[in-house]
Design a protein around this motif. Sequence first.
Motif, PDB file in Angstrom:
ATOM      1  N   ILE A 165       2.164   7.950  -9.964  1.00  0.00           N
ATOM      2  CA  ILE A 165       1.162   8.610  -9.126  1.00  0.00           C
ATOM      3  C   ILE A 165       1.455  10.108  -9.051  1.00  0.00           C
ATOM      4  N   GLU A 166       2.720  10.451  -8.848  1.00  0.00           N
ATOM      5  CA  GLU A 166       3.100  11.854  -8.743  1.00  0.00           C
ATOM      6  C   GLU A 166       2.916  12.598 -10.069  1.00  0.00           C
ATOM      7  N   GLU A 167       3.100  11.898 -11.184  1.00  0.00           N
ATOM      8  CA  GLU A 167       2.861  12.514 -12.496  1.00  0.00           C
ATOM      9  C   GLU A 167       1.398  12.900 -12.679  1.00  0.00           C
TER      10      GLU A 167
ATOM     11  N   VAL B 296       3.224  11.766  -2.890  1.00  0.00           N
ATOM     12  CA  VAL B 296       3.438  10.610  -2.033  1.00  0.00           C
ATOM     13  C   VAL B 296       4.459  11.067  -0.993  1.00  0.00           C
ATOM     14  N   PRO B 297       4.079  11.100   0.292  1.00  0.00           N
ATOM     15  CA  PRO B 297       4.987  11.611   1.320  1.00  0.00           C
ATOM     16  C   PRO B 297       6.323  10.873   1.328  1.00  0.00           C
ATOM     17  N   ASP B 298       7.391  11.626   1.573  1.00  0.00           N
ATOM     18  CA  ASP B 298       8.737  11.041   1.629  1.00  0.00           C
ATOM     19  C   ASP B 298       8.841   9.952   2.681  1.00  0.00           C
ATOM     20  N   GLY B 299       8.094  10.117   3.771  1.00  0.00           N
ATOM     21  CA  GLY B 299       8.148   9.150   4.854  1.00  0.00           C
ATOM     22  C   GLY B 299       7.363   7.881   4.583  1.00  0.00           C
TER      23      GLY B 299
ATOM     24  N   GLN C  52       0.853  -1.183   0.000  1.00  0.00           N
ATOM     25  CA  GLN C  52       0.000   0.000   0.000  1.00  0.00           C
ATOM     26  C   GLN C  52       0.889   1.234   0.000  1.00  0.00           C
ATOM     27  N   ILE C  53       0.468   2.229  -0.748  1.00  0.00           N
ATOM     28  CA  ILE C  53       1.189   3.487  -0.830  1.00  0.00           C
ATOM     29  C   ILE C  53       0.247   4.584  -0.351  1.00  0.00           C
ATOM     30  N   ALA C  54       0.675   5.345   0.645  1.00  0.00           N
ATOM     31  CA  ALA C  54      -0.144   6.437   1.165  1.00  0.00           C
ATOM     32  C   ALA C  54      -0.164   7.592   0.174  1.00  0.00           C
ATOM     33  N   VAL C  55      -1.373   8.069  -0.117  1.00  0.00           N
ATOM     34  CA  VAL C  55      -1.555   9.226  -1.000  1.00  0.00           C
ATOM     35  C   VAL C  55      -2.618  10.114  -0.335  1.00  0.00           C
ATOM     36  N   PRO C  56      -2.191  10.958   0.611  1.00  0.00           N
ATOM     37  CA  PRO C  56      -3.134  11.724   1.422  1.00  0.00           C
ATOM     38  C   PRO C  56      -4.068  12.644   0.644  1.00  0.00           C
TER      39      PRO C  56
ATOM     40  N   ARG D 162      -7.148   6.548   2.118  1.00  0.00           N
ATOM     41  CA  ARG D 162      -6.284   7.382   1.261  1.00  0.00           C
ATOM     42  C   ARG D 162      -4.985   6.655   0.913  1.00  0.00           C
ATOM     43  N   THR D 163      -5.179   5.417   0.462  1.00  0.00           N
ATOM     44  CA  THR D 163      -4.044   4.593   0.057  1.00  0.00           C
ATOM     45  C   THR D 163      -4.303   3.983  -1.306  1.00  0.00           C
TER      46      THR D 163
END
Length: 78
Positions: free
Chosen positions: A59-61, A66-69, A4-8, A39-40
């Motif tokens: 995702i960023e494109e 996506v938070p660095d942490g 899972q990748i957090a995407v707030p 939000r993942t």
Amino acid sequence: MQEQIAVPEVHCNHCVQSIEGAVGPLEGVTSVRVDLDTRTVAVDYDDAVVTRADIVATIEEQGYEVPDGDQPQRLPLA
């Protein structure tokens, strides 16, 4: 591999369509699902074909940070 990748910043169906529509077609990705409640982004992929960094970049494109942490969170195998 599943994780899972957090995407707030995800908050609506447009966000879901944007991310799933961009990540889903990546070679090596077998499934992708955005969960608005948590939000993942849950991604199942072949790490020999596509990397987590490739998925995050995609995702960023789409305009989502996506938070660095955000560390990889592997999901238990079903």
